[in-house]
Design an enzyme around this catalytic site. Structure first.
Site, PDB file in Angstrom:
ATOM      1  N   ASP A   1       0.858  -1.180   0.000  1.00  0.00           N
ATOM      2  CA  ASP A   1       0.000   0.000   0.000  1.00  0.00           C
ATOM      3  C   ASP A   1       0.896   1.232   0.000  1.00  0.00           C
ATOM      4  O   ASP A   1       2.119   1.132   0.026  1.00  0.00           O
ATOM      5  CB  ASP A   1      -0.979  -0.040   1.180  1.00  0.00           C
TER       6      ASP A   1
ATOM      7  N   ASP B   1      -7.522  -7.685   0.265  1.00  0.00           N
ATOM      8  CA  ASP B   1      -6.612  -7.911   1.391  1.00  0.00           C
ATOM      9  C   ASP B   1      -7.392  -7.571   2.635  1.00  0.00           C
ATOM     10  O   ASP B   1      -8.292  -6.734   2.605  1.00  0.00           O
ATOM     11  CB  ASP B   1      -5.385  -7.001   1.324  1.00  0.00           C
TER      12      ASP B   1
END
Lengths: 376, 376
Positions: B93, B267
């Site tokens: 991320d 996720d």
């Protein structure tokens, strides 16, 4: 393995013995190190890993298991072996040591000890008979007598009183254990740091027909030298044809020196506990992974180890895991440490077989003394 | 795997897609669940286990890794794949979400965000360019643009401002990422719970030539219905030939319903976090191992599972481990949970291939609804 509990000495080297304990659940190669599986788990390890490292036997703590999940419950669930998924031999302690070190409001009387659980405050009575009953409910392969461990330093009278009480409890445990050919009940030599009391305890236990002997009340903070003096006085007083177990010991160096004095079995929380605190045992000595020197070090703990934890992970990664409090840090270091302990035991056994224990011990100690890899 | 980052849709079933992302480090079967490896470790798991469960890709958190051990350090150590011993694809991320949720004193400006580390209080500057630089230092295979996630509820103006800022940051991230054929940089659709802002964000991103799209700012406490409405409005506005990643989602049911709306990647910390809190995901729904009903239950979590954690350990043992705070409890339940999530994804992929996702989803939901085994 064999149907009855047997001990054979296969080779001797000075006072050191290379032996074999056989039981229905398996054979234990001695000198043996027993990983500590306090509450039905060797902390942060899968049992498959524990086994693969060469562990023939693990230790379970009666005190912890009787409090949680409870011995009767473990029995209903098929015994500790099924419960914890360890089908090989298990030795259980009697609960006595933890009662003294963990429980509150303990009171020792002739009939047994009363204490309050450190988990939920419930009051328990533990007699020699109840300790053996619990160990039977757990289906333990090697059961230990209930003994009284006094906190040292203590007055000689107090040490003597506890030692004599422990001898009477040994008789009661032997009677309670009865005739179980596939299992064993071990007596425990007590007597603090007084060599005469130790000798009295060892010789009294030797006259009892029991299958093994432990040396208890050590590894409680006394200097190594004191412990070794006690072993020097105690081991020769114990029957040569029975296994000797030094309870709660110890460092790799303690183990080397105790084997040389005739000890066959060890258990200790050090490799597992140290693994949860960022410490690694290696052939180059103890390595503190918390130390910033490892932060950029791509080298593994030991490139020559058979253990993946030691060989395949960088010190930088281990340092990071430990500093971050990641579970994997404890998992890898515990694995590394038990691997090191079991490889040390294999090394010791081979050295005894080859009749060169003292030479090999010196080599091992030299390698520890040279210390860890220099920083990059 | 392939030399360049490619995405192929292999089968469709309604809006759901069965696809394949290929990269030099491996192929990701979609719909895919990415276990969260926050600080270079999927908590309480060995990477071998994560892989064996069918994980093609894991997620790393830029925020955590930049603070500890530091991106430059990871780069010197050969990148995150070597560091964490995961040679397969990694998505990172941008750090934006954790800056908003974990860091102190954060200040968002056009050029980037300034924040104070929750670990040691150090002040960091994170620009779109620096986020991409860090993800490059980690050697991440799929990198995410820096975005601004506003905390909901928020005024529409505030949500719009953050969404527009995120679009400008997407352009800057794309420029900073440049031309890396084997890797990808994904843009992130923002816009809170406002469908028009979401549509604006999706269409603006769609005109950019980027390799994948995420839907961000969800799974932050909004009702599932709201999330699904946003997906209904967003997915059709995204290019059909690019992967779509729903960030931070979610429950097994969220995943089923989001796949049906065209999401390809997920996720979520749920399986790993729940595993550390005594909760097991199973085909019969969520099971709380802390519950006393399991204390005497010799049955495994799921006797039909391929995962040893689900199949070989009794509920009684798992209950005991959880109640005792043993590391093995977290290890086994995390393992079970990731196994369940990955088996669900395999099930979903097979159902799409067979053109029966909605039927299979209904069967799966029925099994959840029937609930866990009745107590013994």
């Amino acid at each position: 393995m064999s149907e009855t509990f047997t001990f054979r000495v296969l080779a001797e080297d000075g006072a050191a013995r290379r032996g074999e304990i056989s039981m229905p659940r398996g054979t234990v190669r001695t000198p043996a190190f027993m990983p500590v599986g306090t509450g039905g788990t060797v902390k942060a390890m899968y049992m498959d890993q524990v086994r693969a490292l060469g562990s023939d036997i693990i230790l379970g703590n009666t005190y912890h298991l009787m409090l949680r999940p409870g011995a009767e419950r473990v029995a209903r669930l098929g015994g500790l072996h099924d419960f914890a998924r360890w089908p090989y031999p298990i030795l259980t302690d009697s609960g006595g040591f933890q009662v003294m070190s963990l429980a509150a409001l303990r009171k020792v009387r002739e009939k047994g000890v009363t204490f309050r659980s450190h988990v939920d405050g419930q009051v328990f009575e533990m007699s020699p008979e109840r300790s053996i009953e619990i160990q039977g409910l757990l289906d333990s392969d090697i059961q230990m007598q209930l003994d009284e461990c006094v906190r040292l330093p203590a007055a000689r009278d107090e040490v003597e009183r506890a030692m004599e009480l422990s001898l009477r409890w040994a008789e009661r445990c032997k009677a309670a254990f009865g005739d179980q050919p596939g299992k064993a009940m071990f007596g425990i030599v007590q007597g603090g740091v007084d060599l005469r009391l130790r000798a009295r305890s060892a010789s009294a236990l030797s006259t009892m027909d029991i299958k093994g002997y432990a040396v208890g009340g050590l590894a409680v903070g006394e200097p190594q030298e004191t412990m070794l003096e006690i072993l020097d006085a105690t081991c020769p007083a114990l029957p040569a044809n029975k296994p000797r177990y030094l309870m709660g010991v110890g460092t790799p160096d303690d183990i080397l020196k105790s084997v040389a004095r005739g000890i066959d079995m060890f258990d200790c929380v050090m490799p597992t506990r140290a693994g949860r605190h960022g410490l690694a045992y290696t052939r180059r000595g103890k390595v503190n992974l918390k130390n910033a020197r490892h932060a950029d070090d791509p080298r593994p703990l030991d490139e020559e180890s058979d253990c993946a934890a030691a060989r395949d992970y960088s010190r930088a990664y281990l340092h990071h895991l430990v500093k971050s409090g990641e579970a994997l840090g404890a998992m890898l270091l515990t694995w590394n440490n038990l691997a090191y302990y079991q490889s040390l035991m294999a090394d010791i056994r081979a050295a005894i077989e080859a009749g060169r224990l003292s030479e090999r011990a010196a080599e091992i100690q030299d390698e520890w003394a040279r210390g860890d890899l220099p920083a990059l």
